[in-house]
Motif scaffolding. Structure first.
Motif, mmCIF file in Angstrom:
data_model
loop_
_atom_site.group_PDB
_atom_site.id
_atom_site.type_symbol
_atom_site.label_atom_id
_atom_site.label_comp_id
_atom_site.label_asym_id
_atom_site.label_seq_id
_atom_site.Cartn_x
_atom_site.Cartn_y
_atom_site.Cartn_z
ATOM 1 N N PHE A 1 -6.830 -3.452 -5.193
ATOM 2 C CA PHE A 1 -7.937 -3.418 -4.239
ATOM 3 C C PHE A 1 -8.427 -2.001 -3.975
ATOM 4 O O PHE A 1 -9.330 -1.809 -3.163
ATOM 5 N N SER A 2 -7.860 -1.018 -4.639
ATOM 6 C CA SER A 2 -8.266 0.372 -4.403
ATOM 7 C C SER A 2 -9.322 0.778 -5.411
ATOM 8 O O SER A 2 -9.641 0.050 -6.346
ATOM 9 N N ASP A 3 -9.870 1.982 -5.231
ATOM 10 C CA ASP A 3 -10.946 2.478 -6.084
ATOM 11 C C ASP A 3 -10.446 3.106 -7.373
ATOM 12 O O ASP A 3 -11.240 3.375 -8.271
ATOM 13 N N GLU B 1 0.850 -1.185 0.000
ATOM 14 C CA GLU B 1 0.000 0.000 0.000
ATOM 15 C C GLU B 1 0.884 1.233 0.000
ATOM 16 O O GLU B 1 2.037 1.189 0.418
ATOM 17 N N ASP B 2 0.303 2.346 -0.491
ATOM 18 C CA ASP B 2 1.084 3.579 -0.501
ATOM 19 C C ASP B 2 1.082 4.199 0.888
ATOM 20 O O ASP B 2 0.460 3.693 1.818
ATOM 21 N N THR B 3 1.763 5.315 1.052
ATOM 22 C CA THR B 3 1.953 5.904 2.389
ATOM 23 C C THR B 3 0.656 6.378 3.016
ATOM 24 O O THR B 3 0.506 6.338 4.229
ATOM 25 N N ASN B 4 -0.315 6.828 2.214
ATOM 26 C CA ASN B 4 -1.565 7.308 2.810
ATOM 27 C C ASN B 4 -2.655 6.240 2.838
ATOM 28 O O ASN B 4 -3.774 6.505 3.249
ATOM 29 N N GLY B 5 -2.335 5.023 2.419
ATOM 30 C CA GLY B 5 -3.297 3.918 2.506
ATOM 31 C C GLY B 5 -4.412 3.976 1.494
ATOM 32 O O GLY B 5 -5.393 3.254 1.619
ATOM 33 N N GLN B 6 -4.294 4.811 0.450
ATOM 34 C CA GLN B 6 -5.347 4.937 -0.551
ATOM 35 C C GLN B 6 -5.231 3.873 -1.642
ATOM 36 O O GLN B 6 -6.231 3.474 -2.211
ATOM 37 N N GLN B 7 -4.013 3.463 -1.979
ATOM 38 C CA GLN B 7 -3.809 2.481 -3.035
ATOM 39 C C GLN B 7 -3.265 1.198 -2.419
ATOM 40 O O GLN B 7 -2.179 1.183 -1.855
ATOM 41 N N ILE B 8 -4.040 0.126 -2.544
ATOM 42 C CA ILE B 8 -3.645 -1.165 -2.010
ATOM 43 C C ILE B 8 -3.650 -2.154 -3.172
ATOM 44 O O ILE B 8 -4.627 -2.250 -3.910
#
Length: 197
Positions: free
Chosen positions: A31-33, A4-11
């Protein structure tokens, strides 16, 4: 491996896969939007030699028998699942009421509509108070007498002679300025919620 990226938006992540020389690719699950960008040099997994990394089946007769029994179980499940079918018909309650005959054991509607509260139990009089309390017969006479004294001392806590609790202090309820009373019909509740209530 899940990343995941640092802000947890892209998994995103890659499953465990076997890679051959002919197909040098790894599936990535997002798994991200939103779409993700994987830059050159980003680690999306770790390579292992399958000869050392994967389990090797044993060659003992017991392990071979277990493996064959498990394979036969899977074959039986697959063969049996082809015969299992299900069907359902969804109809509305209004459709069922209009097309099906009435339930012969159904009762006529209650006159005046449904009851909104249970009927209160018969009032217990102050003179009949101790007789109506279910005191355990396993208590000895001293324990029973002590419990009766506690009940008589605190009989104001019970609703005797049809009275409810009485509070002599005047209480003022602050309302919003210019508020008008609201009258709404009861909200519908599902049978499951009604059971909980």
């Amino acid at each position: 491996m899940i990343k995941e990226d640092t802000n947890g938006q892209q998994i995103y992540g890659s499953p465990d896969v076997l890679i051959s020389r002919d197909a040098l690719s790894i599936p990535i699950s997002n798994f991200s939007d939103s779409p993700i960008t994987i830059s050159i040099g980003d680690i999306v997994g770790y390579a292992h030699n399958p000869r050392n990394w994967l389990d090797r089946p044993g060659h003992s007769a017991v392990e071979r028998q277990r493996r064959d029994a498990y394979a036969q179980l899977i074959r039986n499940i697959i063969a049996g699942s082809a015969a299992i079918t299900s069907s359902s018909e969804i109809t509305s309650k209004a459709h069922r009421n209009a097309t099906l005959p009435d339930d012969p054991v159904a009762e006529d509607p209650v006159e005046g509509g449904p009851k909104t509260a249970e009927v209160p139990p018969d009032a217990v009089t102050q003179s009949n108070f101790l007789a109506s309390v279910g005191i355990s017969p396993s208590l000895d006479s001293a324990q029973r007498q002590a419990l009766e004294q506690v009940l008589l001392r605190n009989q104001d806590a019970f609703g005797l002679d049809g009275r409810l609790g009485n509070h002599d202090i005047q209480v003022e309820i602050t309302l919003k300025p210019n508020a008008e009373p609201i009258s709404l019909p009861p909200f519908p509740a599902s049978p499951l919620n009604r059971e909980v209530m």
